[in-house]
Design a protein around this motif. Structure first.
Motif, short mmCIF file in Angstrom:
data_model
loop_
_atom_site.label_atom_id
_atom_site.label_comp_id
_atom_site.label_asym_id
_atom_site.label_seq_id
_atom_site.Cartn_x
_atom_site.Cartn_y
_atom_site.Cartn_z
N ASP A 126 65.83 42.62 -29.70
CA ASP A 126 66.73 41.89 -30.60
C ASP A 126 65.98 41.39 -31.83
OD1 ASP A 126 68.92 42.27 -28.96
OD2 ASP A 126 68.91 40.24 -28.14
N MET A 127 64.80 40.81 -31.60
CA MET A 127 64.00 40.31 -32.73
C MET A 127 63.53 41.46 -33.62
SD MET A 127 61.75 37.10 -31.36
CE MET A 127 61.00 37.97 -30.00
N PHE A 128 63.08 42.55 -33.00
CA PHE A 128 62.58 43.68 -33.78
C PHE A 128 63.71 44.33 -34.59
CE2 PHE A 128 58.96 44.47 -30.51
CZ PHE A 128 58.23 43.43 -31.06
N MET A 129 64.89 44.38 -34.02
CA MET A 129 66.03 44.96 -34.73
C MET A 129 66.35 44.13 -35.98
SD MET A 129 69.77 46.04 -33.22
CE MET A 129 70.02 44.45 -32.45
N MET A 130 66.40 42.80 -35.82
CA MET A 130 66.67 41.94 -36.97
C MET A 130 65.57 42.04 -38.02
SD MET A 130 69.56 40.37 -36.83
CE MET A 130 70.21 41.88 -36.17
N LEU A 131 64.33 42.17 -37.56
CA LEU A 131 63.21 42.34 -38.49
C LEU A 131 63.40 43.60 -39.33
CD1 LEU A 131 60.35 41.35 -39.39
CD2 LEU A 131 59.44 42.91 -37.64
N LEU A 169 56.88 48.65 -37.42
CA LEU A 169 58.32 48.56 -37.68
C LEU A 169 58.61 48.10 -39.10
CD1 LEU A 169 59.69 47.14 -34.31
CD2 LEU A 169 59.86 49.49 -35.17
N ILE A 170 57.78 47.19 -39.63
CA ILE A 170 57.98 46.75 -41.02
C ILE A 170 57.74 47.92 -41.98
CG2 ILE A 170 57.03 45.30 -42.87
CD1 ILE A 170 56.65 43.09 -40.74
N VAL A 171 56.66 48.64 -41.77
CA VAL A 171 56.37 49.79 -42.63
C VAL A 171 57.49 50.82 -42.53
CG1 VAL A 171 54.81 51.77 -42.95
CG2 VAL A 171 53.86 49.48 -42.61
N HIS A 172 57.91 51.11 -41.31
CA HIS A 172 58.98 52.09 -41.09
C HIS A 172 60.28 51.65 -41.78
CE1 HIS A 172 62.33 53.91 -38.77
NE2 HIS A 172 61.58 54.98 -38.87
N ALA A 173 60.62 50.37 -41.65
CA ALA A 173 61.85 49.86 -42.26
C ALA A 173 61.80 49.95 -43.78
CB ALA A 173 62.11 48.43 -41.82
N ARG A 174 60.65 49.68 -44.36
CA ARG A 174 60.50 49.78 -45.82
C ARG A 174 60.57 51.22 -46.30
NH1 ARG A 174 55.37 45.76 -46.73
NH2 ARG A 174 56.53 43.81 -46.95
N GLU A 175 59.95 52.12 -45.56
CA GLU A 175 59.89 53.52 -45.98
C GLU A 175 61.16 54.31 -45.67
OE1 GLU A 175 56.36 55.14 -44.18
OE2 GLU A 175 55.04 54.03 -45.52
N HIS A 176 61.93 53.86 -44.70
CA HIS A 176 63.12 54.60 -44.26
C HIS A 176 64.33 53.66 -44.18
CE1 HIS A 176 60.64 58.07 -43.38
NE2 HIS A 176 59.79 57.24 -42.82
N LYS A 177 64.63 53.04 -45.29
CA LYS A 177 65.72 52.07 -45.33
C LYS A 177 67.04 52.66 -44.85
CE LYS A 177 63.87 49.01 -48.81
NZ LYS A 177 64.13 48.22 -49.99
N SER A 178 67.33 53.87 -45.25
CA SER A 178 68.61 54.48 -44.87
C SER A 178 68.72 54.69 -43.37
CB SER A 178 68.81 55.81 -45.60
OG SER A 178 69.02 55.58 -46.96
#
Length: 196
Positions: A149-154, A80-89
């Motif tokens: 909830d935690m993963f969404m905030m992360l 999820l961290i990698v995905h969030a960094r690579e696909h911010k939009s």
């Protein structure tokens, strides 16, 4: 075209997004978008579903080889961290949806978006409960809700300006991203794992 649409919907929301701007940035005519998607709402929903398909693939890959709850949680957090960094939009668009910027589709999208993660997390927890590695009294659905909830905030912390600043306030300006992942994994495992 879909990625350009996601950028625009993330920035301006469904109501504020402009098909002319999307078409220009994507290098296509407005007619092409309307030919394939019909109207702005249909295009928006196609963008959301494109983003969800990618998230599905990320989660499926994260847990496909994991045989225990600890490995599953670690894989999910890191993916999820990698995905969030690579696909911010993608995450910023999701944040826009969850903050009330898309009331007319709120119920439909909540079922469609959250139904996916609810199944993945509940199944992971149910399997751990059946294997005896978590407290047998644990309710997989409720714990899955708390996990999500935690993963969404992360994810928002790595892709939305407000949440990135929030992370700095709580964790410090120079918070090591690896430390954040490790602490979250440890926190979840301590809440979940049954002591031998």
């Amino acid at each position: 075209i879909l990625e350009t649409g996601i950028d625009e919907f993330a920035e301006r929301g469904l109501d504020g997004a402009n098909i002319n701007v999307i078409a220009k940035k994507a290098g296509v005519s407005v007619g092409v978008i309307y030919k394939y998607f019909g109207d702005k709402d249909s295009f928006f929903l196609a963008c959301v579903r494109h983003s969800l398909a990618l998230l599905d693939a990320v989660l499926s890959e994260a847990i496909s080889h994991e045989t225990d709850i600890e490995s599953g949680i670690e894989s999910i957090v890191r993916a999820l961290i990698v995905h969030a960094r690579e696909h911010k939009s993608h995450n910023a668009m999701y944040n826009e949806i969850t903050s009330g910027g898309c009331k007319k589709y709120a119920a439909e999208l909540a079922r469609e978006i959250e139904g996916r993660t609810a199944r993945v997390y509940s199944e992971l927890l149910e399997n751990a409960r059946a294997a005896g590695t978590v407290d047998p009294g644990l309710d997989p659905k409720l714990f899955a809700f708390f996990l999500d909830d935690m993963f969404m905030m992360l994810q928002f912390s790595y892709s939305c300006d407000y949440y990135a600043e929030r992370m700095k306030i709580f964790c410090g300006e120079s918070a090591d991203k690896e430390d954040i992942a490790e602490y979250m994994i440890t926190f979840i495992e301590k809440a979940l794992i049954k002591e031998a």
